[in-house]
Design a protein around this motif. Structure first.
Motif, PDB file in Angstrom:
ATOM      1  N   SER A   1     -23.644  -9.362 -14.075  1.00 55.78           N
ATOM      2  CA  SER A   1     -23.144 -10.535 -14.774  1.00 55.78           C
ATOM      3  C   SER A   1     -24.160 -11.655 -14.602  1.00 55.78           C
ATOM      4  N   ASN A   2     -24.495 -12.299 -15.705  1.00 54.87           N
ATOM      5  CA  ASN A   2     -25.561 -13.298 -15.687  1.00 54.87           C
ATOM      6  C   ASN A   2     -24.997 -14.718 -15.782  1.00 54.87           C
ATOM      7  N   ASP A   3     -23.669 -14.826 -15.896  1.00 51.68           N
ATOM      8  CA  ASP A   3     -23.052 -16.147 -16.053  1.00 51.68           C
ATOM      9  C   ASP A   3     -21.648 -16.139 -15.430  1.00 51.68           C
ATOM     10  N   PRO A   4     -21.445 -16.938 -14.374  1.00 55.10           N
ATOM     11  CA  PRO A   4     -20.154 -16.887 -13.684  1.00 55.10           C
ATOM     12  C   PRO A   4     -18.982 -17.446 -14.502  1.00 55.10           C
ATOM     13  N   GLN A   5     -19.300 -18.123 -15.630  1.00 52.97           N
ATOM     14  CA  GLN A   5     -18.224 -18.705 -16.452  1.00 52.97           C
ATOM     15  C   GLN A   5     -17.691 -17.712 -17.493  1.00 52.97           C
ATOM     16  N   THR A   6     -18.267 -16.516 -17.534  1.00 55.23           N
ATOM     17  CA  THR A   6     -17.912 -15.563 -18.593  1.00 55.23           C
ATOM     18  C   THR A   6     -16.410 -15.312 -18.758  1.00 55.23           C
ATOM     19  N   PRO A   7     -15.651 -15.127 -17.669  1.00 52.41           N
ATOM     20  CA  PRO A   7     -14.227 -14.851 -17.905  1.00 52.41           C
ATOM     21  C   PRO A   7     -13.534 -16.013 -18.619  1.00 52.41           C
ATOM     22  N   LEU A   8     -14.015 -17.233 -18.384  1.00 54.00           N
ATOM     23  CA  LEU A   8     -13.389 -18.376 -19.044  1.00 54.00           C
ATOM     24  C   LEU A   8     -13.700 -18.345 -20.546  1.00 54.00           C
ATOM     25  N   HIS A   9     -14.948 -18.004 -20.886  1.00 50.83           N
ATOM     26  CA  HIS A   9     -15.293 -17.883 -22.314  1.00 50.83           C
ATOM     27  C   HIS A   9     -14.416 -16.834 -22.976  1.00 50.83           C
ATOM     28  N   ALA A  10     -14.257 -15.707 -22.287  1.00 50.95           N
ATOM     29  CA  ALA A  10     -13.495 -14.599 -22.886  1.00 50.95           C
ATOM     30  C   ALA A  10     -12.024 -14.989 -23.043  1.00 50.95           C
ATOM     31  N   LEU A  11     -11.476 -15.639 -22.009  1.00 48.82           N
ATOM     32  CA  LEU A  11     -10.043 -15.943 -22.060  1.00 48.82           C
ATOM     33  C   LEU A  11      -9.715 -16.988 -23.122  1.00 48.82           C
ATOM     34  N   CYS A  12     -10.666 -17.911 -23.388  1.00 49.35           N
ATOM     35  CA  CYS A  12     -10.437 -18.896 -24.456  1.00 49.35           C
ATOM     36  C   CYS A  12     -10.112 -18.159 -25.753  1.00 49.35           C
ATOM     37  N   LYS A  13     -10.754 -17.020 -25.946  1.00 49.00           N
ATOM     38  CA  LYS A  13     -10.549 -16.274 -27.180  1.00 49.00           C
ATOM     39  C   LYS A  13      -9.364 -15.311 -27.054  1.00 49.00           C
ATOM     40  N   LEU A  14      -9.318 -14.625 -25.919  1.00 43.66           N
ATOM     41  CA  LEU A  14      -8.273 -13.605 -25.746  1.00 43.66           C
ATOM     42  C   LEU A  14      -6.874 -14.231 -25.744  1.00 43.66           C
ATOM     43  N   LEU A  15      -6.775 -15.459 -25.232  1.00 43.28           N
ATOM     44  CA  LEU A  15      -5.450 -16.081 -25.116  1.00 43.28           C
ATOM     45  C   LEU A  15      -5.186 -17.097 -26.231  1.00 43.28           C
ATOM     46  N   ASP A  16      -6.006 -17.085 -27.292  1.00 42.92           N
ATOM     47  CA  ASP A  16      -5.794 -17.999 -28.418  1.00 42.92           C
ATOM     48  C   ASP A  16      -4.366 -17.841 -28.951  1.00 42.92           C
ATOM     49  N   PRO A  17      -3.530 -18.910 -28.855  1.00 45.98           N
ATOM     50  CA  PRO A  17      -2.104 -18.739 -29.205  1.00 45.98           C
ATOM     51  C   PRO A  17      -1.890 -18.296 -30.652  1.00 45.98           C
ATOM     52  N   LYS A  18      -2.834 -18.635 -31.553  1.00 44.13           N
ATOM     53  CA  LYS A  18      -2.631 -18.272 -32.968  1.00 44.13           C
ATOM     54  C   LYS A  18      -2.803 -16.770 -33.191  1.00 44.13           C
ATOM     55  N   LEU A  19      -3.670 -16.166 -32.382  1.00 45.17           N
ATOM     56  CA  LEU A  19      -4.005 -14.754 -32.636  1.00 45.17           C
ATOM     57  C   LEU A  19      -3.572 -13.810 -31.525  1.00 45.17           C
ATOM     58  N   GLN A  20      -3.140 -14.394 -30.416  1.00 42.17           N
ATOM     59  CA  GLN A  20      -2.989 -13.636 -29.175  1.00 42.17           C
ATOM     60  C   GLN A  20      -2.304 -12.273 -29.320  1.00 42.17           C
ATOM     61  N   SER A  21      -1.236 -12.221 -30.113  1.00 37.19           N
ATOM     62  CA  SER A  21      -0.488 -10.966 -30.156  1.00 37.19           C
ATOM     63  C   SER A  21      -1.280  -9.857 -30.847  1.00 37.19           C
ATOM     64  N   LYS A  22      -2.370 -10.220 -31.522  1.00 32.63           N
ATOM     65  CA  LYS A  22      -3.122  -9.186 -32.259  1.00 32.63           C
ATOM     66  C   LYS A  22      -4.502  -8.902 -31.674  1.00 32.63           C
ATOM     67  N   ILE A  23      -4.936  -9.707 -30.703  1.00 29.92           N
ATOM     68  CA  ILE A  23      -6.303  -9.497 -30.210  1.00 29.92           C
ATOM     69  C   ILE A  23      -6.353  -8.377 -29.175  1.00 29.92           C
ATOM     70  N   GLY A  24      -7.126  -7.361 -29.481  1.00 36.34           N
ATOM     71  CA  GLY A  24      -7.242  -6.221 -28.577  1.00 36.34           C
ATOM     72  C   GLY A  24      -8.315  -6.427 -27.533  1.00 36.34           C
ATOM     73  N   TYR A  25      -9.476  -6.951 -27.977  1.00 35.20           N
ATOM     74  CA  TYR A  25     -10.572  -7.134 -27.014  1.00 35.20           C
ATOM     75  C   TYR A  25     -11.571  -8.187 -27.466  1.00 35.20           C
ATOM     76  N   VAL A  26     -12.299  -8.716 -26.484  1.00 34.97           N
ATOM     77  CA  VAL A  26     -13.383  -9.664 -26.745  1.00 34.97           C
ATOM     78  C   VAL A  26     -14.669  -8.991 -26.265  1.00 34.97           C
ATOM     79  N   GLN A  27     -15.582  -8.768 -27.198  1.00 38.05           N
ATOM     80  CA  GLN A  27     -16.794  -8.012 -26.878  1.00 38.05           C
ATOM     81  C   GLN A  27     -18.005  -8.939 -26.747  1.00 38.05           C
ATOM     82  N   PHE A  28     -18.729  -8.817 -25.635  1.00 33.43           N
ATOM     83  CA  PHE A  28     -20.002  -9.532 -25.473  1.00 33.43           C
ATOM     84  C   PHE A  28     -21.119  -8.571 -25.883  1.00 33.43           C
TER      85      PHE A  28
END
Ligand SMILES: O=c1ccn([C@@H]2O[C@H](COP(=O)(O)OP(=O)(O)O[C@H]3O[C@H](CO)[C@@H](O)[C@H](O)[C@H]3O)[C@@H](O)[C@H]2O)c(=O)[nH]1
Ligand SMILES: [Mn+2]
Length: 461
Positions: free
Chosen positions: A216-243
């Motif tokens: 891992s090259n950036d310790p903030q990565t889980p926060l970036h991913a969760l901003c997208k994964l937990l987006d309330p508008k899409l949350q029920s349909k998002i399967g994965y966030v790919q880097f």
């Protein structure tokens, strides 16, 4: 969102051969994830060792000991390079703490490499009774292809503290049972075992999958991913966030084309405008629910305790949890279940990552591409011609297996995901078609030369 509301995170790291995938790299990978800027007690790192090697277990034990020193150091200094290898190679000020870390890292590296060179863990490296017991599992009959389960909890968040009395993440080593008479389904099989064992032990709603040849090259990565994964508008349909997969150590001209920029960086940007990028095997944050049927068609696993909604309320090493973990890990456990077909990572293609992401899109899930400025992960690409060719061959065969299956993107894919998304996946299956022009191009000029025929149009000056 408050830090205390952050979801727990289960991290899977796969390794399969200590001689091809140096354990010291695995140590860097594990440490860089354990040091994420994320509530430490919510992180559980699972190392899956398909090589069934005590050398890998030894490296993980060393990582656990080293972590109790480096995690406080990372927290205090807020350094960005959390992989010790990358940090020590970078330009930074050498405080006395940094010097201490360097000395410790180097002596750990020597131990790990010594063990690798001698092929066994000698007595002088075993420091306590628990470690003794763990290495005793490697009996004479223990081989890579035929051995019983090893599940070793190396750090338990509720018990182990670092040198500043701060909680540590969970760190678990797992080598699944293997037998010559049952098929293990390579990495997809390993990931399905990890899905079930982690469900029994921690069952975090978010899963990060990683290969061992990266960090891992950036310790903030889980926060970036969760901003997208937990987006309330899409949350029920998002399967994965790919880097994207990005690499270090490739020469300037990328002689063997190992960077695969088109596959890992360009195509995903386009697919992101449709249902989302394909899955590329590593650097991917999954919603655990995505492995159990489509967003509106939940498939319950055969044991409810390993379903995505079950909450684990016992300590990891309690008898009940360990019994369940051993049970769901056995090599015959999947017989007559939906694992690999309707649940978990899908079997049937050499490229389980691409195939699994594709089937999840067909089931109605969306995915999101996340490419921050600073690469989230950096990995090793094949640097020799043979390795590069082998990898390319594996990928093309894997794509072909998808193309000729009943889930062919042109028929099944376009019906499930729409015309454009279906064709996007069909493009990958059609890669095999390049074989014809490539072969002609490889032989035609030489044949033409030998026969004194001009194969190319004459240039008029
Ligand atoms: O039986 C096996 C074989 C492999 N692996 C692990 O799988 C990962 C990928 O294998 P590797 O040989 O490095 O394949 P690559 O072609 O470099 O990997 C790319 O392609 C694979 C297949 O599509 C994906 O799984 C990977 O994530 C992706 O990086 C490594 O961490 C291995 O340790 C296992 O755990 N068990
Ligand atoms: Mn690889």
């Amino acid at each position: 969102m408050k830090k205390s509301d952050f979801p727990a995170l289960d991290v899977f790291i796969c390794t399969a051969d200590p001689y091809k995938e140096p354990p010291i790299r695995l140590v860097s990978m594990a440490l860089s994830v354990m040091a994420y800027d994320y509530p430490t007690e919510k992180i559980s790192v699972y190392v899956s060792d398909d090589g069934g090697s005590q050398l890998t277990l030894f490296a993980c034990m060393e990582a656990a000991k080293f972590a109790s020193m480096t995690l406080p150091f990372c927290r205090k200094t807020k350094i960005i390079d959390r992989s010790p290898e990358a940090y020590l190679a970078s330009n930074h000020s050498w405080s006395s703490d940094a010097k201490k870390i360097k000395i410790m890292y180097e002596s750990m590296k020597v131990r790990v490499e010594n063990v690798l060179n001698t092929g066994k863990v000698s007595e002088e490296y075993i420091t306590n009774e628990q470690e003794h017991k763990a290495f005793h599992k490697w009996t004479d009959g223990f081989t890579r292809q035929d051995h019983s389960t090893v599940i070793q909890v190396l750090l338990e968040s509720s018990k182990n503290k670092d040198i500043t009395d701060y909680l540590m993440p969970n760190l678990i080593y797992l080598s699944r049972e293997n037998s010559k008479t049952s098929f293990h389904h390579f990495k997809a099989g390993a990931l399905n075992v990890l899905l079930r064992v982690s469900a029994a032990m921690t069952n975090a709603p978010v899963i990060l999958t990683l290969d061992c040849d990266m960090y891992s090259n950036d310790p903030q990565t889980p926060l970036h991913a969760l901003c997208k994964l937990l987006d309330p508008k899409l949350q029920s349909k998002i399967g994965y966030v790919q880097f994207p997969q990005m690499f270090r150590g490739i020469n300037k001209n990328d002689t063997y084309g190992s960077e695969y920029k088109q596959n890992f960086q360009i195509n995903p940007m386009g697919m992101d405008g449709l249902l989302g990028p394909s899955h590329v095997g590593t650097g991917c944050y999954f919603n655990r629910r995505v492995f159990f049927g489509g967003p509106s068609t939940f498939i319950s696993p055969e044991i409810t305790e390993i379903g995505p909604y079950h909450i684990v309320d016992k300590p990891i090493q309690s008898q009940q949890i360990m019994d369940l973990a051993h049970k769901v890990e056995e090599c015959n456990y999947e017989n007559n279940t939906k694992w690999g077909f309707k649940m978990g990572f899908k079997y049937g293609s050499l490229i389980e990552d691409h195939y699994t992401g594709y089937r999840q899109h067909c089931e109605g899930w969306r995915s999101i591409f996340c490419k921050p400025k600073r690469p989230a992960f950096l990995g090793d690409a094949p640097i020799s011609l043979i390795d590069g060719l082998n990898q390319g061959q594996r990928w093309v065969i894997g794509m072909m297996q998808v193309g000729f299956s009943k889930y062919c993107p042109i028929s099944f894919g376009t019906r499930s995901m729409g015309l454009i998304m279906g064709l996007t996946y069909a493009y990958y299956c059609a890669l095999l078609g390049r074989l014809i022009p490539f072969t002609i191009y490889a032989f035609l000029p030489q044949l033409a030369l030998l026969n004194r025929v001009t194969a190319f149009p004459k240039v008029c000056i």
